[in-house]
Design an enzyme around this catalytic site. Structure first.
Site, mmCIF file in Angstrom:
data_model
loop_
_atom_site.group_PDB
_atom_site.id
_atom_site.type_symbol
_atom_site.label_atom_id
_atom_site.label_comp_id
_atom_site.label_asym_id
_atom_site.label_seq_id
_atom_site.Cartn_x
_atom_site.Cartn_y
_atom_site.Cartn_z
ATOM 1 N N LYS A 271 0.985 -1.202 -0.077
ATOM 2 C CA LYS A 271 -0.163 -0.086 0.136
ATOM 3 C C LYS A 271 0.978 1.190 0.014
ATOM 4 C CE LYS A 271 -3.780 -2.213 2.559
ATOM 5 N NZ LYS A 271 -4.780 -1.926 1.542
ATOM 6 N N ARG A 347 -10.441 -11.563 1.177
ATOM 7 C CA ARG A 347 -10.999 -12.515 0.454
ATOM 8 C C ARG A 347 -10.386 -14.022 0.376
ATOM 9 N NH1 ARG A 347 -11.311 -9.340 -5.142
ATOM 10 N NH2 ARG A 347 -11.218 -7.658 -3.353
#
Length: 498
Positions: A271, A347
């Site tokens: 990030k 996920r």
């Protein structure tokens, strides 16, 4: 902090602070009643304060009298507007204005004439008051001293069952506050092991069952997607399974699944820039919500509903063992996944958790996750996204969220978008094209749920944190999702709509 009922009206109540809700144009003539009660010309003072009873307005008058020391007027907006949101916001505003007050506070609001609705309003107002006064000072060396009212009395005519409903406030708000504390705490404090410890504390205090799967246990179950995310961290993953079993006959078995990334660096897809890596401590907001909900459920002990809570907790970090972009892993149901983005890690952990959830053969599965920035772009910071193929389940959750005052919007499960998840080498990629990113994320999760089991996914990426505070939520962690889940399970929604 205590909540109680009082049949007293404006002419009879006495205490420290009197809170009165006023609609625009004051159709009930409350200002006149107050002027008679207090012997003061309040209307001219309100005119100077430019108080008109609009939603969000507040005026506080120091009376310095033995029977009432302060008067707080809160605006409710137009009388024809939806009442519950206005009452909730007014109660939160009034509570904040009571900071530094002691003694008792009387709260007079225009309760509904419908008994069930009036009870729901009273419960919601009490929750709003307590949550608006929450303050997290755990990490301050010298917290500022605070004086808060000892009790709040809800004035006026309310149904007889309201008193018992108010007994739920402590349990529900304790669950929300626990979720806030878990989300707000730094990642060197809330680790996977710390989440397991939180579950253990609830289990021990309330007689729940707890199972924690270690790395080796997860490997035996073939949880390759979950373990791939954890392999770059020095901290061991913890797969947490907490169970509430009711006394008596069992009507429903429900599973709550929460994303539990205690810190998300993004992995090798690190990030950067606007991604705010320092805030990735809140990537376990889904796990905080389900742990907080279990804290409340354990105390409320709903009849006939068995509740399982699952959290596949770990960190997503970067070292020589971390998963590479392009790696292919195998989930516990045998599905192979090409990891084309290591920052779409939540996920992957949820995939194995949902397989595990399906094996419990529940009547419904609901997962909560800070899953996608796309959901934040679509719905902002006040509304979470809801995906489900099951109308009854989706309707039950939306109704529970509305009662809780937590924004929730049902989004489409556009099956044709699954084409974007196809991999040249594996069964699936873990991310699809940029357009519709929150939808393809939900479609990815659906691959790991038994299609015979009603399932819903809530993306809470935008609602888990508030930089400036909003409504009943202070700046910081909101505890979003706890009240929706508790309402759904304990308020009859699960029994009717699972």
């Amino acid at each position: 902090m205590q909540f109680s009922l009082s049949p007293a009206n404006l002419s009879a109540w006495s205490g420290s602070v009197l809170v009165v809700g006023v609609h625009e144009q004051d159709p009930q003539g409350l200002i006149g009643e107050l002027e008679t009660r207090l012997g003061l010309a309040i209307a001219p003072w309100l005119e100077r304060q430019r108080f008109q009873g609009k939603g969000g307005e507040l005026a506080k008058l120091q009376l310095l009298r033995p029977e009432i020391s302060s008067l707080i007027l809160v605006g409710l907006g137009a009388a024809a507007s939806p009442q519950l949101p206005a009452l909730r916001q007014a109660a939160a505003n009034a509570a904040k204005a009571c900071n530094a007050e002691s003694g008792s506070v009387g709260v007079l609001l225009p309760w509904s004439e419908q008994p069930a609705q009036a009870t729901a309003e009273a419960l919601s107002v009490a929750e709003a008051i307590r949550l608006a006064l929450y303050s997290d000072v755990r990490f301050r060396s010298k917290p500022d001293p605070r004086t808060l009212p000892e009790r709040f009395e809800l004035l006026g005519t309310l149904p007889a069952d309201t008193a018992s409903a108010l007994e739920r406030v402590g349990a529900i708000c304790a669950g929300v506050e626990l979720a806030r504390e878990l989300v707000a705490a730094p990642p060197n404090s809330v680790t996977p092991a710390a989440l397991a410890d939180s579950a253990a504390t609830i289990a021990q205090a309330h007689g729940l069952e707890l199972k924690v799967l270690e790395r080796a246990d997860c490997a035996k179950r073939g949880m390759g997607a979950y373990l791939a995310v954890s392999q770059g961290s020095d901290l061991d993953p913890k797969f947490i399974h907490l169970t509430y079993r009711p006394n008596g006959a069992l009507r429903k078995r429900l599973v709550l699944v929460g994303k539990g990334l205690t810190f998300d660096s993004g992995g090798y897809n690190l990030k950067v820039g606007a991604a705010q890596i320092d805030m990735m401590k809140y990537d376990m907001g889904g796990s905080a919500a389900v742990i907080g909900a279990m804290r409340a459920i354990a105390e409320l002990r709903p009849e006939g509903v068995e509740v399982h809570m699952l959290v596949a907790s770990c960190e997503n970090m970067v070292n020589g063992s971390a998963v590479h972009p392009g790696d292919i892993v195998t989930a516990s149901n045998g599905t192979t996944i090409e990891i084309n983005n290591t920052d779409a890690e939540g996920r992957l952990t949820l995939a194995d958790a949902l397989v595990y959830a399906s094996e419990l053969k529940p009547d419904a599965i609901v997962d909560l996750a800070t899953l996608t920035g796309a959901c934040v772009i679509a719905l902002g910071e006040e509304i979470a996204g809801l995906w489900s193929d099951h109308d009854d389940l989706a309707d039950g959750l939306r109704q529970a969220a509305e009662q809780a005052g937590e924004g929730l919007w049902r989004m489409p499960m556009q099956s044709s978008y699954r084409e974007g998840l196809k991999s040249l080498l594996a069964d699936l990629k873990n991310t699809g094209p940029r357009p519709g990113g929150s939808i393809t994320a939900a479609l990815f999760l659906r691959e790991f749920v038994d299609r015979e089991i009603p399932w819903a996914h809530m993306d809470i990426a935008g609602t888990v944190w508030s930089d400036k505070g909003r409504g009943l939520d202070p700046a910081g962690a909101t505890g979003y999702g706890v009240r929706t889940l508790v309402n759904w399970i304990c308020g009859g929604g699960a029994g009717a709509n699972a």
